[in-house]
Design a protein around this motif. Sequence first.
Motif, PDB file in Angstrom:
ATOM      1  N   PHE A  47       0.655  -1.175   0.014  1.00  0.00           N
ATOM      2  CA  PHE A  47      -0.060  -0.070   0.143  1.00  0.00           C
ATOM      3  C   PHE A  47       0.922   1.215  -0.044  1.00  0.00           C
ATOM      4  CE2 PHE A  47      -2.748  -3.302   2.110  1.00  0.00           C
ATOM      5  CZ  PHE A  47      -3.838  -3.075   1.300  1.00  0.00           C
ATOM      6  N   CYS A  48       0.329   2.302  -0.570  1.00  0.00           N
ATOM      7  CA  CYS A  48       1.049   3.648  -0.532  1.00  0.00           C
ATOM      8  C   CYS A  48       0.557   4.196   0.783  1.00  0.00           C
ATOM      9  CB  CYS A  48       0.784   4.321  -1.764  1.00  0.00           C
ATOM     10  SG  CYS A  48       1.263   6.405  -1.598  1.00  0.00           S
ATOM     11  N   GLU A  49       1.466   4.815   1.539  1.00  0.00           N
ATOM     12  CA  GLU A  49       1.193   5.578   2.795  1.00  0.00           C
ATOM     13  C   GLU A  49       0.495   6.730   2.585  1.00  0.00           C
ATOM     14  OE1 GLU A  49       4.597   5.622   5.270  1.00  0.00           O
ATOM     15  OE2 GLU A  49       4.159   7.585   6.150  1.00  0.00           O
ATOM     16  N   TYR A  50       0.646   7.586   1.394  1.00  0.00           N
ATOM     17  CA  TYR A  50      -0.192   8.812   1.092  1.00  0.00           C
ATOM     18  C   TYR A  50      -1.656   8.410   0.664  1.00  0.00           C
ATOM     19  CZ  TYR A  50       4.783  10.323   1.059  1.00  0.00           C
ATOM     20  OH  TYR A  50       5.878  10.725   1.286  1.00  0.00           O
ATOM     21  N   CYS A  51      -1.784   7.604  -0.209  1.00  0.00           N
ATOM     22  CA  CYS A  51      -3.142   7.619  -0.816  1.00  0.00           C
ATOM     23  C   CYS A  51      -3.724   5.924  -0.566  1.00  0.00           C
ATOM     24  CB  CYS A  51      -2.782   7.755  -2.288  1.00  0.00           C
ATOM     25  SG  CYS A  51      -2.001   6.468  -3.281  1.00  0.00           S
ATOM     26  N   GLY A  52      -3.296   5.021  -0.208  1.00  0.00           N
ATOM     27  CA  GLY A  52      -3.814   3.821   0.206  1.00  0.00           C
ATOM     28  C   GLY A  52      -3.694   2.921  -0.895  1.00  0.00           C
ATOM     29  N   LEU A  65       3.342   7.938  -9.773  1.00  0.00           N
ATOM     30  CA  LEU A  65       3.215   9.181  -9.081  1.00  0.00           C
ATOM     31  C   LEU A  65       1.976   9.173  -8.346  1.00  0.00           C
ATOM     32  CD1 LEU A  65       3.717  11.946 -11.955  1.00  0.00           C
ATOM     33  CD2 LEU A  65       5.415  11.339  -9.996  1.00  0.00           C
ATOM     34  N   CYS A  66       2.023   9.920  -7.155  1.00  0.00           N
ATOM     35  CA  CYS A  66       1.001   9.818  -6.049  1.00  0.00           C
ATOM     36  C   CYS A  66       0.218  11.163  -6.216  1.00  0.00           C
ATOM     37  CB  CYS A  66       1.564   9.507  -4.789  1.00  0.00           C
ATOM     38  SG  CYS A  66       0.328   9.380  -3.502  1.00  0.00           S
ATOM     39  N   LYS A  67      -1.443  10.559  -6.094  1.00  0.00           N
ATOM     40  CA  LYS A  67      -2.116  11.913  -6.493  1.00  0.00           C
ATOM     41  C   LYS A  67      -2.477  12.358  -5.055  1.00  0.00           C
ATOM     42  CE  LYS A  67      -6.162   8.886  -5.669  1.00  0.00           C
ATOM     43  NZ  LYS A  67      -7.355   8.422  -5.818  1.00  0.00           N
ATOM     44  N   LYS A  77       6.321  10.256  -6.036  1.00  0.00           N
ATOM     45  CA  LYS A  77       6.015   8.722  -6.198  1.00  0.00           C
ATOM     46  C   LYS A  77       5.205   8.437  -5.145  1.00  0.00           C
ATOM     47  CE  LYS A  77       8.141   8.703 -10.198  1.00  0.00           C
ATOM     48  NZ  LYS A  77       9.652   8.124 -10.412  1.00  0.00           N
ATOM     49  N   HIS A  78       4.561   7.336  -5.185  1.00  0.00           N
ATOM     50  CA  HIS A  78       4.120   6.700  -3.963  1.00  0.00           C
ATOM     51  C   HIS A  78       5.065   6.240  -3.137  1.00  0.00           C
ATOM     52  CE1 HIS A  78       0.113   6.285  -6.014  1.00  0.00           C
ATOM     53  NE2 HIS A  78       0.667   5.834  -7.081  1.00  0.00           N
ATOM     54  N   LYS A  79       4.418   6.333  -1.744  1.00  0.00           N
ATOM     55  CA  LYS A  79       5.672   5.743  -0.826  1.00  0.00           C
ATOM     56  C   LYS A  79       5.216   4.529   0.054  1.00  0.00           C
ATOM     57  CE  LYS A  79       7.764   7.255   3.788  1.00  0.00           C
ATOM     58  NZ  LYS A  79       7.239   6.596   4.689  1.00  0.00           N
TER      59      LYS A  79
HETATM   60 ZN   LIG Z   1       0.005   7.130  -3.179  1.00  0.00          ZN
END
Ligand SMILES: [Zn+2]
Length: 122
Positions: A47-52, A65-67, A77-79
Amino acid sequence: MMTKLVFAIFIIFLTSCWGDTSTVDSSSDNYSSREIKGSDVENETYFCEYCGKKFHSVKDLAANLCKRHPDGAHGGKHKLYEGRVRKTYECVYCGKEAKSIADLTANKCKHSPMGGNHRPRL
Ligand SMILES: [Zn+2]
Ligand SMILES: [Zn+2]
């Protein structure tokens, strides 16, 4: 003969029920650690920590890239969320809970130092 057998089954049934109820507390630790181990092996999702957002590989996650990036939408980028899989995710800043990282990170957090969204506790 038949009644003896039925009686024996009844006793086994009864004792297994008693066993279950009396060992709930003592075995709960074992059960939860086994559950975590199992989910690590079976669910190869990240999972991305910022957007899930869910990914099947860390490579995919790090390539997109993370929205909901803290530097702005698609600002990075996603984390990878490095915490464990939970039933509810709690915000590190305000303690708000949500059933998924995506739900939690969808909204702004009043207590976030950068004025960003809620952030899941690891
Ligand atoms: Zn993300
Ligand atoms: Zn929050």
